[in-house]
Scaffold this motif. Sequence first.
Motif, PDB file in Angstrom:
ATOM      1  N   ARG A 193       0.734  -1.293   0.061  1.00 35.78           N
ATOM      2  CA  ARG A 193      -0.153  -0.123  -0.040  1.00 35.78           C
ATOM      3  C   ARG A 193       0.997   1.293  -0.105  1.00 35.78           C
ATOM      4  NH1 ARG A 193      -5.145  -0.246   1.669  1.00 35.78           N
ATOM      5  NH2 ARG A 193      -4.965   1.580   2.671  1.00 35.78           N
ATOM      6  N   TRP A 214     -16.965  -0.536   2.875  1.00 35.54           N
ATOM      7  CA  TRP A 214     -15.851  -1.707   2.836  1.00 35.54           C
ATOM      8  C   TRP A 214     -16.612  -2.883   3.094  1.00 35.54           C
ATOM      9  CZ3 TRP A 214     -11.000  -2.125   6.120  1.00 35.54           C
ATOM     10  CH2 TRP A 214      -9.893  -2.453   5.512  1.00 35.54           C
ATOM     11  N   ASP A 218      -7.678  -4.824  -0.354  1.00 44.37           N
ATOM     12  CA  ASP A 218      -7.043  -3.644   0.035  1.00 44.37           C
ATOM     13  C   ASP A 218      -5.923  -4.420   0.903  1.00 44.37           C
ATOM     14  OD1 ASP A 218      -8.647  -2.267  -1.489  1.00 44.37           O
ATOM     15  OD2 ASP A 218      -9.835  -1.489   0.228  1.00 44.37           O
TER      16      ASP A 218
END
Length: 494
Positions: A42, A426, A434
């Motif tokens: 990320r 989410w 993610d």
Amino acid sequence: MNRKVDTTPPGRAVVIGAGIAGLGAAIRLAVKGYDTHVVEARKEPGGKLHSFDLEGFRFDAGPSLFTMPEQVTELFDLAGRDPAAYFPYRQLNDACRYFWPDGHRFIARTDPEQFAREAAATFHVPESEIREHLIHARDLLQSAGKVFLHKPLNRWQTWTDPAVVTTLLTLKAADLLYPLDRLNRLRLKEPHLVQLFNRFATYNGSDPYRTPGLMTMIAALEHGQGVFFPEGGMVAITRALHQLGLDLGVTYHFNTTVDEILVQQQKVRGIRIGTETMPADLVLSDMDIWYTYRRLLPDHPAPERILRQERSTSALVFYWGIQHTFEELGLHNIFFSADYQQEFDLLFRGEEVTDDPTIYVHISCKEESGDAPSGGENWFVMVNAPRHEGQDWTAIIQEVRNNVLKRLTRELGQPIEPLIVREKIWSPPGIEADTLSYQGALYGNSSNNRFSAFLRHPNENPTIQGLYHIGGTVHPGGGIPLSLLSAKISTERI
Ligand SMILES: Cc1cc2nc3c(=O)[nH]c(=O)nc-3n(C[C@H](O)[C@H](O)[C@H](O)COP(=O)(O)OP(=O)(O)OC[C@H]3O[C@@H](n4cnc5c(N)ncnc54)[C@H](O)[C@@H]3O)c2cc1C
């Protein structure tokens, strides 16, 4: 006599993933003198513990409940830094506000005496029964917790340690053999209280009707050790640990995905990122254990029995910017379903969310006023969801959203939908994509099996020298404190 002091640095350590366990491990390795590199896919540290803004409203994406702060502050002590300078946090008086469909409401205090007194008055049960239950939870945390959470379970030295043997002999058979719900019904009887104490199974995404009674110990966190709030919200944990790592000389590589762990003759040699290699003496993987084997060690035999274990629950999270303030809500609020057992049956066996789900609402602006514009609130609304197995999430999200709005409207006495001015969602596939968490499970494997503590992957790889596994999907389990403990157990073995 002249003694030679070995000043050679111990070598290079690579940590795969800057989740909370990766951040903790990097600090511990830097303190040991390793040239430490953290490689993170990320753009930022934290993994599930990151934060984002929605036009004036700030949200913590994942964890919202903070217990066992000593697992964080210990890292600053270890590095010889003042924890308060990096990581201010405070203790809260209220653990959670509970709402039942039959109209019962209860504010659960963190102080066990006050909790017992007020719960006895609200639910018309003897105060002594609740107090004894909390004392039992505390004793379990201090005895079984010390073994199952703090020690490696795959080493014979653990099981021959006289202190461990004595501890195990004090455990009651019922706590090992009966499911949590059965014990709660035996010991507490009153249905609202049973549901309240059953809820602690969800700390690691498990089913209270199957997880062992040992989970009773979790109650001693909220109603004993306490509930805490980091200044700046949950993401302050991530930021403080990242900053400490930087100050200790850890190098972070963001936007970089590790493609392979390099192994030669059963010894770790480094990692591969695309066509580049990074040699290393040690590799600690904070990647979900399922993906670590499937993606990073494709040629290495995987421990299929461990990888086949039932996963924990996932979640559907609605982040809502709300244009109103609600006095009756606190930092943590739970609206229980009418049929808790059916809810878990569907979650684990039917791959569905019930029409009447338990709803958790976390509102960080109750403690951190800057998290929402004046006159508004930042609602993190979470419903337990089954693991991602290709369900039609668009349809499920729509249905759950409607049911959640209906329930909250009924409980709070005014329509909620018109108050939503910002929204983000989410879902299990989003959580998987993610954070590379297999099936979007929040806590790795569930603890539904009586032997689940032994069916988690150990921290030290049994066949590859120099490879360690950390994070919420391996021993001792999920959640912030346990993920940090996985880093501690691993680095203490190095
Ligand atoms: C919605 C939600 C609510 C939760 N609530 C709570 C709570 O209230 N309290 C609590 O204690 N816990 C809670 N949890 C659980 C908690 O967030 C996790 O157990 C914990 O954060 C796990 O940390 P970790 O270090 O294991 O991994 P993660 O946070 O999953 O981080 C792993 C990191 O590794 C990176 N990565 C993976 N593979 C690679 C690769 N090949 N190369 C480079 N980088 C890679 C990922 O990008 C990610 O950043 C919640 C989780 C969620 C999602």
